[in-house]
Design a protein around this motif. Sequence first.
Motif, PDB file in Angstrom:
ATOM      1  N   SER A 186     -51.930   2.666  58.300  1.00 28.22           N
ATOM      2  CA  SER A 186     -50.898   3.054  57.335  1.00 28.22           C
ATOM      3  C   SER A 186     -49.588   2.394  57.703  1.00 28.22           C
ATOM      4  CB  SER A 186     -50.737   4.579  57.353  1.00 28.22           C
ATOM      5  OG  SER A 186     -50.356   5.002  58.645  1.00 28.22           O
ATOM      6  N   PRO A 187     -48.796   2.021  56.711  1.00 26.13           N
ATOM      7  CA  PRO A 187     -47.522   1.373  57.019  1.00 26.13           C
ATOM      8  C   PRO A 187     -46.603   2.334  57.773  1.00 26.13           C
ATOM      9  CG  PRO A 187     -47.629   1.958  54.684  1.00 26.13           C
ATOM     10  CD  PRO A 187     -48.966   2.272  55.265  1.00 26.13           C
ATOM     11  N   ARG A 188     -45.802   1.732  58.596  1.00 29.27           N
ATOM     12  CA  ARG A 188     -44.894   2.569  59.380  1.00 29.27           C
ATOM     13  C   ARG A 188     -43.884   3.254  58.475  1.00 29.27           C
ATOM     14  NH1 ARG A 188     -45.313  -1.941  62.548  1.00 29.27           N
ATOM     15  NH2 ARG A 188     -46.070  -1.670  64.665  1.00 29.27           N
ATOM     16  N   THR A 189     -43.545   4.448  58.826  1.00 32.01           N
ATOM     17  CA  THR A 189     -42.510   5.138  58.069  1.00 32.01           C
ATOM     18  C   THR A 189     -41.152   4.586  58.463  1.00 32.01           C
ATOM     19  OG1 THR A 189     -42.197   6.800  59.769  1.00 32.01           O
ATOM     20  CG2 THR A 189     -43.886   7.230  58.115  1.00 32.01           C
ATOM     21  N   GLU A 190     -40.163   4.918  57.656  1.00 30.72           N
ATOM     22  CA  GLU A 190     -38.796   4.477  57.949  1.00 30.72           C
ATOM     23  C   GLU A 190     -38.381   4.989  59.327  1.00 30.72           C
ATOM     24  OE1 GLU A 190     -34.645   5.043  55.659  1.00 30.72           O
ATOM     25  OE2 GLU A 190     -36.371   4.665  54.364  1.00 30.72           O
ATOM     26  N   GLN A 191     -38.768   6.213  59.598  1.00 32.87           N
ATOM     27  CA  GLN A 191     -38.430   6.833  60.868  1.00 32.87           C
ATOM     28  C   GLN A 191     -38.999   6.016  62.025  1.00 32.87           C
ATOM     29  OE1 GLN A 191     -36.444   9.099  61.682  1.00 32.87           O
ATOM     30  NE2 GLN A 191     -37.009   9.307  63.848  1.00 32.87           N
TER      31      GLN A 191
ATOM     32  N   ARG B  94     -36.644   0.100  66.444  1.00 27.74           N
ATOM     33  CA  ARG B  94     -35.362  -0.605  66.572  1.00 27.74           C
ATOM     34  C   ARG B  94     -34.553  -0.084  67.741  1.00 27.74           C
ATOM     35  NH1 ARG B  94     -32.724  -4.284  63.488  1.00 27.74           N
ATOM     36  NH2 ARG B  94     -30.579  -3.958  64.120  1.00 27.74           N
ATOM     37  N   GLU B  95     -34.477   1.219  67.830  1.00 27.38           N
ATOM     38  CA  GLU B  95     -33.678   1.820  68.904  1.00 27.38           C
ATOM     39  C   GLU B  95     -34.236   1.458  70.281  1.00 27.38           C
ATOM     40  OE1 GLU B  95     -31.408   5.109  68.658  1.00 27.38           O
ATOM     41  OE2 GLU B  95     -30.659   3.843  67.010  1.00 27.38           O
ATOM     42  N   THR B  96     -35.563   1.549  70.379  1.00 25.46           N
ATOM     43  CA  THR B  96     -36.206   1.225  71.649  1.00 25.46           C
ATOM     44  C   THR B  96     -35.917  -0.225  72.035  1.00 25.46           C
ATOM     45  OG1 THR B  96     -37.994   2.681  70.992  1.00 25.46           O
ATOM     46  CG2 THR B  96     -38.386   1.253  72.896  1.00 25.46           C
ATOM     47  N   ARG B  97     -36.129  -1.116  71.086  1.00 24.23           N
ATOM     48  CA  ARG B  97     -35.898  -2.539  71.318  1.00 24.23           C
ATOM     49  C   ARG B  97     -34.446  -2.795  71.758  1.00 24.23           C
ATOM     50  NH1 ARG B  97     -38.533  -6.972  69.060  1.00 24.23           N
ATOM     51  NH2 ARG B  97     -40.429  -6.121  69.891  1.00 24.23           N
TER      52      ARG B  97
END
Lengths: 191, 191, 191, 191
Positions: free
Chosen positions: C2-7, C13-16
């Motif tokens: 399933s495609p990733r949710t916005e969350q 992004r935050e982790t990266r």
Amino acid sequence: MSPRTEQQFKEIRETRKREIMDTALELFASEGFDVISISKIASRAGISKGLLYNYFDSKEDLIKTIIFSGLDSLTRFADPNKDGVLTREELKYFLEEFFDALKKEPQYWRLYFNLFFQPHVLKLVEKRIAVIVNTYLKMLTDYFSSTGTEDPRTDAIFFGALLDGIGFQFMANPEHFPLEKVKNKLLQMYC
Amino acid sequence: MSPRTEQQFKEIRETRKREIMDTALELFASEGFDVISISKIASRAGISKGLLYNYFDSKEDLIKTIIFSGLDSLTRFADPNKDGVLTREELKYFLEEFFDALKKEPQYWRLYFNLFFQPHVLKLVEKRIAVIVNTYLKMLTDYFSSTGTEDPRTDAIFFGALLDGIGFQFMANPEHFPLEKVKNKLLQMYC
Amino acid sequence: MSPRTEQQFKEIRETRKREIMDTALELFASEGFDVISISKIASRAGISKGLLYNYFDSKEDLIKTIIFSGLDSLTRFADPNKDGVLTREELKYFLEEFFDALKKEPQYWRLYFNLFFQPHVLKLVEKRIAVIVNTYLKMLTDYFSSTGTEDPRTDAIFFGALLDGIGFQFMANPEHFPLEKVKNKLLQMYC
Amino acid sequence: MSPRTEQQFKEIRETRKREIMDTALELFASEGFDVISISKIASRAGISKGLLYNYFDSKEDLIKTIIFSGLDSLTRFADPNKDGVLTREELKYFLEEFFDALKKEPQYWRLYFNLFFQPHVLKLVEKRIAVIVNTYLKMLTDYFSSTGTEDPRTDAIFFGALLDGIGFQFMANPEHFPLEKVKNKLLQMYC
DNA sequence: TATGAATGAGACTTCATTCAT
DNA sequence: TATGAATGAAGTCTCATTCAT
């Protein structure tokens, strides 16, 4: 302590100039013209940079003086009477003197020929070289014409190429190059 | 939007790298390694200075890459099975391919041989060159031993000198050098 | 799949972003901000240069984000109710949390304090730092006023200097610094 | 017309060298070693870029000369008779001279200590620094041994740390640092 | 005649940042 | 989102040449 005469000053100057040229030739030939700095030449010659410029206008002037000084030694024996005409005797005289010069100072000539393989150096002098080469080529062509050969221009070029090749081989190994044999071969071929 | 594939990047890199090397060889050979600036190579190749450093670590790296790339082309045909032993067939194969290479890209090889006559350039590569030369000299010496010659080492050196001389003559006049005749002469002498 | 949710995207992004910051902090602290290139950070973080610029506008933005992120961690516990007034309880809470943070991630804080000793880095952030410092200095001065001390401003400065000194000593040797003892000493002095 | 004497040249060189070092120290300390360009130092010192390289081989040579020049000033008073042994009188002499130096040129020493907090700078000199530190640490340890203390090595390290700390505090505020009081305290503790 | 300090142009090289894909 | 080729400004350093002394 009598003051030096004008003559003495002139001699000192000439000697000093020759020393600088010899040092520079040594360095230019072994490391390359563009790699050797004026500073290095001056310090190796034991003088200051400023004084070097007292003898030579520029680095370019220095290398040109070196090149044309050698070229002068090589060509002063061609057409000694400066009449623009080459005789069999003059050609013989030239070959004798040419090989004599190589024999007397093989290391100098090894370094000297080396300069011609440096593109930048060659570029600096190529115009004047071309003039000199053409002058002698013309004289040689005329000479071969007078000997009744079929294609005098090609003969002249071939003769020039021979001298080139000798220079190259000699450069590679000046001490063991069979100067006498090669000279005799040439004399036999052309005189 | 999607990034280039790895393959695409690789192709771009190889093409660019080759372009830079060709441009540099041209300039180095005609003007001299020390005279040609990275700026000049870059602008002639139509790229920025910075990009050149994306492909070569330094000016020295660039000339070395050029030199060893050519050397690789010349020597890849010697001892093709990499067993350290040269047979008559392999020698023949080498000579055929060597002359074939010269014939296909005479201008490239003219520029290439020129590099070896620049003192600074030669100095940069002489160590690795010496290794390569010694490797092949040993193989040649062994080969001549096997042919029952009197002085195999001298024969090997002589063979190397012949190739040198051919390079030199070829450099002077690549278009008119009698490649076929010289090749046949060599095949006749050594195979 | 399933495609990733916005969350999920946001979390990635935050982790990266955090990974990049950690990598950069490590390098900046050990080698110096000016010595470390964006290329090096990107490759050490396992991403491309381009992607790094997707997360940070510039190298300056990156170091500023690192600095203010740490500063935020340190100061979020001061004046938690954001009323501009410091009470004894808030001061105690701040000290507890401050030491707790150091205890939990000593290596992080060692690197972090290191940044403040790099003149260029400090210069980039000094304006905003001055604002923050003045804000808290004012709150502290008011606090000391309320305790009836003779020279509240000096007391506030001294308190700040103590925290500085603790940071410095801790930086030199984070594992062996007697955090608990120092914390208790401070609590005893000020609360 | 006559050239400058050797003495005159020497004086010019020393003055200029000192000027460059002072200018560089000022800039390195306030802006950071990596941020300050040779251009900036030269123009601030009122000379050309080229001239700076007449005095220092490289930017690295410049910072190293600055660092070791200061270090030399600080350590020339330790073990003045160079016998590798520290006596009570020598220690006293060292402390007197050390504080005297700080007192005479507080701004110089503020800038000087600053250099040690720049990671890149420290990295450039850390090897030679380590040698120097170890030499004095050994002498101090021997000294404390002779005073009959329990743990002479720890005492030596502690003494070194004290000097470090004094340097750091002094750096932060050279004009108001209570040099006399601190010196007397040390003399009382160790002599 | 002789020195070397001083200049300035230009060389090599690095790197933050942009951008086509 | 992700890549790395590409740019251009700026940095370090060299060196032919000039000039005060």
